[in-house]
Design a protein around this motif. Structure first.
Motif, PDB file in Angstrom:
ATOM      1  N   PHE A  85       0.197   8.089   8.014  1.00 18.49           N
ATOM      2  CA  PHE A  85       0.041   6.847   8.752  1.00 18.49           C
ATOM      3  C   PHE A  85      -0.969   6.976   9.894  1.00 18.49           C
ATOM      4  CE2 PHE A  85       1.456   3.515  11.725  1.00 18.49           C
ATOM      5  CZ  PHE A  85       1.174   2.444  10.912  1.00 18.49           C
ATOM      6  N   PRO A  86      -0.840   8.032  10.737  1.00 16.60           N
ATOM      7  CA  PRO A  86      -1.844   8.153  11.810  1.00 16.60           C
ATOM      8  C   PRO A  86      -3.267   8.261  11.277  1.00 16.60           C
ATOM      9  CG  PRO A  86      -0.006   9.620  12.219  1.00 16.60           C
ATOM     10  CD  PRO A  86       0.216   9.045  10.857  1.00 16.60           C
ATOM     11  N   THR A  87      -3.475   9.012  10.195  1.00 12.50           N
ATOM     12  CA  THR A  87      -4.847   9.156   9.677  1.00 12.50           C
ATOM     13  C   THR A  87      -5.377   7.843   9.140  1.00 12.50           C
ATOM     14  OG1 THR A  87      -3.699  10.885   8.475  1.00 12.50           O
ATOM     15  CG2 THR A  87      -6.060  11.107   8.689  1.00 12.50           C
ATOM     16  N   GLY A 138      -7.523  -1.552   1.856  1.00  9.49           N
ATOM     17  CA  GLY A 138      -7.917  -0.641   2.931  1.00  9.49           C
ATOM     18  C   GLY A 138      -6.879   0.432   3.179  1.00  9.49           C
ATOM     19  N   MET A 139      -5.597   0.034   3.146  1.00  9.64           N
ATOM     20  CA  MET A 139      -4.554   0.988   3.483  1.00  9.64           C
ATOM     21  C   MET A 139      -4.311   1.989   2.367  1.00  9.64           C
ATOM     22  SD  MET A 139      -3.585   1.087   6.413  1.00  9.64           S
ATOM     23  CE  MET A 139      -1.994   1.841   6.590  1.00  9.64           C
ATOM     24  N   VAL A 140      -4.505   1.576   1.119  1.00  6.92           N
ATOM     25  CA  VAL A 140      -4.378   2.553   0.035  1.00  6.92           C
ATOM     26  C   VAL A 140      -5.418   3.645   0.234  1.00  6.92           C
ATOM     27  CG1 VAL A 140      -4.767   2.892  -2.419  1.00  6.92           C
ATOM     28  CG2 VAL A 140      -3.340   1.040  -1.659  1.00  6.92           C
ATOM     29  N   LYS A 141      -6.628   3.216   0.595  1.00  8.88           N
ATOM     30  CA  LYS A 141      -7.678   4.187   0.877  1.00  8.88           C
ATOM     31  C   LYS A 141      -7.289   5.040   2.088  1.00  8.88           C
ATOM     32  CE  LYS A 141     -12.384   3.215  -0.140  1.00  8.88           C
ATOM     33  NZ  LYS A 141     -13.470   2.287   0.143  1.00  8.88           N
ATOM     34  N   GLY A 142      -6.769   4.357   3.124  1.00 11.02           N
ATOM     35  CA  GLY A 142      -6.459   5.055   4.362  1.00 11.02           C
ATOM     36  C   GLY A 142      -5.330   6.058   4.192  1.00 11.02           C
ATOM     37  N   LEU A 143      -4.279   5.661   3.461  1.00 10.31           N
ATOM     38  CA  LEU A 143      -3.131   6.561   3.295  1.00 10.31           C
ATOM     39  C   LEU A 143      -3.487   7.750   2.413  1.00 10.31           C
ATOM     40  CD1 LEU A 143      -0.254   3.967   2.886  1.00 10.31           C
ATOM     41  CD2 LEU A 143      -0.638   5.478   4.800  1.00 10.31           C
ATOM     42  N   ARG A 144      -4.576   7.611   1.634  1.00 11.86           N
ATOM     43  CA  ARG A 144      -5.020   8.741   0.821  1.00 11.86           C
ATOM     44  C   ARG A 144      -6.063   9.567   1.553  1.00 11.86           C
ATOM     45  NH1 ARG A 144      -5.023   5.802  -4.515  1.00 11.86           N
ATOM     46  NH2 ARG A 144      -2.826   6.013  -5.091  1.00 11.86           N
ATOM     47  N   SER A 145      -6.442   9.145   2.783  1.00  6.44           N
ATOM     48  CA  SER A 145      -7.570   9.794   3.442  1.00  6.44           C
ATOM     49  C   SER A 145      -7.258  11.153   4.062  1.00  6.44           C
ATOM     50  CB  SER A 145      -8.166   8.867   4.499  1.00  6.44           C
ATOM     51  OG  SER A 145      -7.243   8.673   5.535  1.00  6.44           O
ATOM     52  N   ALA A 184       0.839  -1.198   0.000  1.00  2.09           N
ATOM     53  CA  ALA A 184       0.000   0.000   0.000  1.00  2.09           C
ATOM     54  C   ALA A 184       0.872   1.246   0.000  1.00  2.09           C
ATOM     55  CB  ALA A 184      -0.923  -0.010   1.211  1.00  2.09           C
ATOM     56  N   VAL A 185       1.948   1.230   0.795  1.00  2.93           N
ATOM     57  CA  VAL A 185       2.848   2.383   0.823  1.00  2.93           C
ATOM     58  C   VAL A 185       3.440   2.607  -0.560  1.00  2.93           C
ATOM     59  CG1 VAL A 185       5.016   3.235   1.760  1.00  2.93           C
ATOM     60  CG2 VAL A 185       3.372   2.156   3.262  1.00  2.93           C
ATOM     61  N   GLY A 186       3.849   1.505  -1.206  1.00  5.09           N
ATOM     62  CA  GLY A 186       4.399   1.616  -2.557  1.00  5.09           C
ATOM     63  C   GLY A 186       3.384   2.192  -3.529  1.00  5.09           C
ATOM     64  N   ILE A 187       2.153   1.694  -3.452  1.00  9.30           N
ATOM     65  CA  ILE A 187       1.122   2.138  -4.392  1.00  9.30           C
ATOM     66  C   ILE A 187       0.804   3.615  -4.200  1.00  9.30           C
ATOM     67  CG2 ILE A 187      -1.343   1.935  -4.871  1.00  9.30           C
ATOM     68  CD1 ILE A 187      -1.042  -1.044  -4.666  1.00  9.30           C
ATOM     69  N   VAL A 188       0.791   4.050  -2.932  1.00 11.61           N
ATOM     70  CA  VAL A 188       0.437   5.443  -2.682  1.00 11.61           C
ATOM     71  C   VAL A 188       1.554   6.376  -3.148  1.00 11.61           C
ATOM     72  CG1 VAL A 188       0.066   7.111  -0.831  1.00 11.61           C
ATOM     73  CG2 VAL A 188      -1.179   4.987  -0.835  1.00 11.61           C
ATOM     74  N   HIS A 189       2.809   5.920  -3.054  1.00  8.93           N
ATOM     75  CA  HIS A 189       3.915   6.834  -3.341  1.00  8.93           C
ATOM     76  C   HIS A 189       4.456   6.757  -4.762  1.00  8.93           C
ATOM     77  CE1 HIS A 189       3.955   7.266   1.053  1.00  8.93           C
ATOM     78  NE2 HIS A 189       4.366   8.461   0.756  1.00  8.93           N
TER      79      HIS A 189
END
Lengths: 374, 315
Positions: free
Chosen positions: B231-233, B199-206, B128-133
């Motif tokens: 990360f906290p969000t 879920g985390m891709v959504k979360g890291l973009r939230s 997810a971190v990779g996908i977001v960045h």
């Protein structure tokens, strides 16, 4: 597109040099050019021009076309030479493959930098990038499995799976009919339908709503497939027992989502219905069900996957001698892994098409929802 | 139950007052389910009981019939108390390392579940971190992750188990138990990996774009923006997807026990029960698996509540 965009083509140049200079075959010291002749020249030229274009003119349609052509040519050359090199591939071969891959990656980077547009062109672009990725995944799978001569009982190469799939279509079709057309569809319709009806009943009684929702949520998380042996005992070996497992697996997600969805309308909207003197049914059909549609479709989508999983796993517990789950478990036992992969490919295709059809219906019927209106 | 009369008011109350209102309805529903179960057990087993009485040439009375249907050896549907008794007997009646103890089987399944869940969650986070960045990863990989959700992944389970088992036992020379454990953990990893990624891709973009802009005005590096904002969000999304992941990873471990002829684990218990027609044993194993799933989901939910409370995000 900063330093990395520049770096990739330069590495590609290095790789191209290595591909030409290093031996293709680990057993014989033979290089790309004398071995392949004209085709080799074409491939090398294409790769070189594409890498040069990528360095020179960063982003343009011509570069993209050159990159696409070069990576295709490189991959084709690598796949073409592969059978002759199986087990003793040389460094030159890998350099050629990785160079083509790098250029494909540069292409992907260029394509994904394009601003998304509406219409068929934007849609095609959205489809093209993942397809490129998938194609390269298959190429690497094929190359690694063949080059290192991985025994086909571990992982067969995609070409073998495709050959098996084409040659055993009648068996696959029979399995598909048994598992999908009979068990999954019947169970899915009954499970979702009854979940929906019970949800409307439950919605009328707030007491039941508060009591059933936590229980339904809990049951949704349980390993429902465990009831498969019981259902086989009750309904026999044929498809009704699988359909029964599907019914139970799909019932609770539908129930929970519909009940939540029916509560989703705004108090203001409900008040408006009351000022119109709408009765229960009118406000149900004109306000609350349409408002609940996104939730219902969410459940339908979750259930489409769950239903297929439930039917396939239920067949591990005993079936007549046809069915996708049966085929997977017996062919695994007989070490016909290529047949298993063929069956999985069919299951994956069926699952995605099922999901896609529901997503299309959702789009057509909830077009007014904010998530589609953007 | 004053809240019953005014549902509009109940919604306006603070959550702490709303909670006890649920306990009573849930209890009633659970009692109703058990009652239906008893009635169902009577009717499903009635035919079997009648056959038994007919063989003894006895005309059964109603009370005899009820007694017979609720105490069969191999009923079609065992009565709840039979299942509870079997569950109690098989968890406490034998030493923990005995093959007849459900605690032993439960642990075999649980260990594979947890190993798979932890590895799968970590891998999912990384992806997810990779996908977001990385934009090109997002465009090329994310559609496959989403599409893979629509595919019946569990169908691969038997193959992973058999192939992975052969690879590790035959080629790498690991012991039988370790290979089985690793094969099951692989399935659980695979299954729990996708919900966490999505879920985390959504979360890291939230995070609010405004907050991201604020980070930029602070001239925060990408790393700082990640640790202090993204990360906290994303934590609420992480916990929600972890709840899904832990439930499905248990399913994966159970399914993974079906095809290898595994001797231990809840799935093996189910399979053995279905071979020998031991319905009570099937139901006990099923109940044990359900309790395990509920406890695992509840633990993740509890961790969610504690973490969010300490971060001041609890609502």
């Amino acid at each position: 597109m900063s330093s990395r965009g520049h770096l990739q083509p330069w590495i590609a140049f290095l790789g191209l040099f290595a591909a030409v200079a290093l031996p293709l075959d680990a057993a014989k010291a033979e290089r790309l050019l004398p071995r392949e002749g004209t085709a080799g020249w074409v491939v090398i030229l294409a790769l070189a021009i594409a890498a040069y274009a990528a360095v020179k003119a960063q982003r343009s349609a011509l570069t993209a076309i050159l990159l696409a052509f070069a990576s295709c040519a490189g991959a084709w050359a690598a796949l073409d030479m592969l059978p002759g090199l199986a087990g003793h591939t040389g460094t030159g071969f890998w350099a050629l493959l990785l160079t083509s891959w790098l250029l494909a990656w540069a292409l992907v980077a260029q394509l994904s930098a394009i601003k998304p547009r509406a219409g068929p062109a934007g849609f095609g672009l959205k489809l093209l990038v993942p397809l490129l990725f998938g194609a390269w995944l298959l190429i690497f799978w094929q190359v690694i499995v063949v080059a290192f001569q991985v025994p086909s009982v571990l992982i067969p190469p995609p070409s073998a799976i495709w050959a098996k799939l084409v040659s055993s279509i009648p068996i696959l079709a029979a399995d598909f009919r048994q598992t999908f057309l009979k068990a999954v569809i019947a169970g899915y319709v009954i499970g979702c339908g009854s979940g929906f009806l019970v949800a409307i009943l439950v919605d009328r009684v707030p007491f039941l709503q508060r009591g059933l929702l936590p229980v339904g949520n809990l049951v949704s998380a349980l390993p429902i497939i465990g009831i498969a042996p019981i259902m086989v005992m009750w309904f026999g070996f044929d498809w009704p027992s699988k359909a029964a497992v599907v019914v139970v697996a799909t019932f609770f997600p539908m129930l929970v989502n519909t009940v939540t969805g029916l509560a989703a309308s705004q108090p203001m909207q409900r008040d408006l219905m009351r000022t119109y003197a709408a009765n229960y049914w009118q406000s149900l059909f004109k306000l609350r069900l349409p408002e609940a549609l996104p939730f219902i479709f969410n459940a339908l989508k979750i259930n489409s996957t769950l239903a297929l999983i439930a039917a396939i796993v239920a067949e591990f517990f005993g079936t007549p001698i046809v069915g996708m789950g049966f085929r997977i478990s017996t062919e695994v036992g007989r070490m016909n892994i290529d047949m298993v992969w063929a069956e999985i490919a069919v299951a994956a295709l069926a699952g995605s098409v099922f999901y896609g059809v529901i997503a299309l219906i959702e789009r057509a019927s909830t077009f007014w929802h904010p998530s589609f209106r953007t | 139950m004053t809240t019953l009369t005014a549902p509009g008011l109940a919604a306006a109350r603070p959550r702490s007052l709303e909670k006890p209102g649920q306990l009573f309805p849930v209890t009633v529903v659970v009692i109703a389910i058990i009652a239906i179960w008893y009635v169902g057990a009577f009717f499903l087993n009635a035919q079997l009981a009648r056959d038994v009485f007919a063989r003894q040439k006895v005309e059964p009375s109603i009370s005899q019939m009820i007694g017979a249907t609720y105490s069969m050896d191999r009923p079609l549907l065992p009565a709840p108390h039979q299942v509870a008794a079997e569950l109690w007997k098989s968890t406490t009646g034998y030493p923990i390392n005995s093959k007849r103890s459900l605690v032993y089987h439960g642990w075999v399944t649980l260990s594979a579940t947890l190993a798979g869940f932890v590895i799968g969650t970590l891998l999912g986070l990384l992806l997810a971190v990779g996908i977001v960045h990385v934009a090109s990863l997002d465009k090329s990989l994310m559609p496959w992750v989403v599409a893979s959700q629509t595919i019946p992944i569990v169908a691969i389970a038997p193959m992973i188990v058999v192939v992975g088992y052969n690879l590790m036992n035959g080629q790498l020379g690991l012991s039988t138990d370790t290979s089985r454990f690793l094969a099951k953990a692989m399935i659980s990893t695979y299954l729990s990996f996708f919900p966490v990624t999505v879920g985390m891709v959504k979360g890291l973009r939230s995070p609010d774009p405004m907050h991201l802009d604020l980070m930029r005005t602070y001239s925060a590096t990408g790393w700082q923006a990640f640790w202090k904002l993204r990360f906290p969000t994303s934590l609420p999304y992480l916990f929600t997807s972890m709840q899904i992941a832990v439930a499905i990873s248990l399913v994966g471990a159970i399914v993974g026990e079906l095809p290898t002829g595994a001797a231990a684990g809840l799935g093996a218990r189910l399979l053995a029960g279905s071979y020998y027609g031991q319905t009570v044993q099937i139901w006990a194993a099923l109940l044990a698996a359900s309790i395990l799933a509920a406890v695992l989901v509840a633990i993740v939910g509890l961790a969610n509540r504690i973490v969010l409370k300490r971060m001041g995000m609890a609502r």
